[in-house]
Design an enzyme around this catalytic site. Structure first.
Site, short mmCIF file in Angstrom:
data_model
loop_
_atom_site.label_atom_id
_atom_site.label_comp_id
_atom_site.label_asym_id
_atom_site.label_seq_id
_atom_site.Cartn_x
_atom_site.Cartn_y
_atom_site.Cartn_z
CE LYS A 54 65.32 34.19 55.25
NZ LYS A 54 65.73 35.23 54.58
CD GLN A 98 67.58 38.56 55.12
OE1 GLN A 98 67.61 37.33 55.31
NE2 GLN A 98 66.32 39.22 54.91
CG ASP A 121 66.06 34.52 48.29
OD1 ASP A 121 65.03 33.95 49.05
OD2 ASP A 121 66.84 35.64 48.77
#
Ligand code: NAD
Length: 305
Positions: A54, A98, A121
């Site tokens: 990422k 994460q 997200d």
């Protein structure tokens, strides 16, 4: 019929190029550089790989990447304090924690502490509610990537019968909402669904998000249907031989039995090289969208739901 392969790797490269182009214009016209903060707690090897990837792709499209690596025993209070700090930082337009988090941390509490406008997200309860009510939201990256590929392949999805196999909060449910938003007739199938083969056979669009290697055979697929395989499963591949330690080599497969499904479907995503690469591309797209919204600038076209 042999299905057309929907090349997610190539499509993701196109999305990243679009993002990079728009980031360059944004910098030139307004001096703003989108920034993505990624928080990793602990040293889970798979999470470390994702976070590295990422960060690398964020920098490649011209955005700022801020990585925060915390010890595995970080307290909930310290993690929440970091999130508060990132929420308040004007250089940070997107925040991603994460997952999974170590067991002692409350994932729901942590995710819901993120400013919804920075929740790239799309897991914050506000974004879930906005998506569910058809309002402008941050959309979870994997389902957004699937939607982009479906729109690219079909143009309009209106009136199509879609089946989503799997009802998780991160893939199945938001995928169903997005398909509904594009006027599909949507069925969500799950582990308790009766006669799954029959349900799948009715679908013009099948999205498989289960996590069971090759569980959907070609015999379940309606001829000509479009199959989006979200599953990522590692299985033994004795045909590839053994590793130095004597263990059998492995390979990745999806939730769909690709060989047989490709004989029936009209189009299909492979694993690897299908949905996977689209997920990070959509994370970058979401960060750009969040940055534009934060600065009251027009949103990038074709990169949102
Ligand atoms: P999950 O375990 O949270 O959910 C799986 C769902 O499958 C559940 O809702 C369950 O009801 C359903 N299910 C289980 N057994 C079933 C059965 N026999 N028949 C029908 N439904 C059944 O998983 P998830 O997080 O949604 O992930 C699903 C898969 O997608 C996994 O393989 C995961 O690795 C993969 N994934 C890929 C990406 C990507 O970027 N490509 C992103 C997220 C998840």
């Amino acid at each position: 019929m042999v299905a057309q392969v929907i090349d997610g790797k190539a499509f993701a490269a196109k999305v990243r190029a679009q993002v990079a182009d728009q980031v360059a214009k944004l910098k030139e016209q307004s001096g703003i550089t989108p920034g993505l903060a990624v928080v990793l707690v602990g040293e889970d090897p798979a999470s470390q790989v994702y976070v590295r990837s990422k960060g690398k792709q964020t920098v490649e499209v011209g955005m700022n990447s801020y990585e925060h690596k915390l010890e595995v025993d970080t307290s909930q209070a310290d993690l929440l304090a970091l999130i508060d700090q990132l929420n308040a930082d004007p250089a940070v337009h997107g925040i991603l924690v994460q997952l999974p988090l170590p067991k002692h941390l409350n994932e729901d509490l942590v995710i819901n502490a993120i400013d919804p406008a920075k929740d790239v997200d799309g897991f914050h309860i506000s974004n879930v509610g906005l998506l569910g009510t058809g309002q402008k939201s941050m959309v979870p990256c994997t389902p957004l990537g699937c939607l982009m590929m479906l729109r690219d392949h079909h143009g309009s999805l209106s009136g199509m019968d879609a089946v989503v196999i799997g009802r998780s909060n991160i893939v199945g449910k938001p995928m169903a909402q997005l398909l509904l938003g594009d006027s599909c007739t949507v069925t969500i199938a799950h582990s308790r669904t009766k006669d799954l083969p029959d349900v799948v056979r009715r679908a013009d669009i099948v999205v498989a998000a289960v996590g069971r290697a090759e569980m959907v055979p070609g015999a379940w697929i309606k001829p000509g249907a479009t199959v989006i395989d979200v599953g990522i499963n590692r299985i033994d591949a004795p045909e590839k031989g053994t590793n130095e330690d004597g263990s059998v080599k492995t390979r990745l497969v999806g939730d769909v039995d690709y060989a047989s499904a490709a004989q029936t479907a009209g189009a299909i995503t492979p694993v690897p090289g299908g949905v996977g690469p689209m997920t990070i591309a959509c994370l970058l797209a979401n960060t750009l969208t969040a940055c534009c919204r934060a600065n009251k600038l027009p949103e990038p076209k074709g990169l949102t739901a």
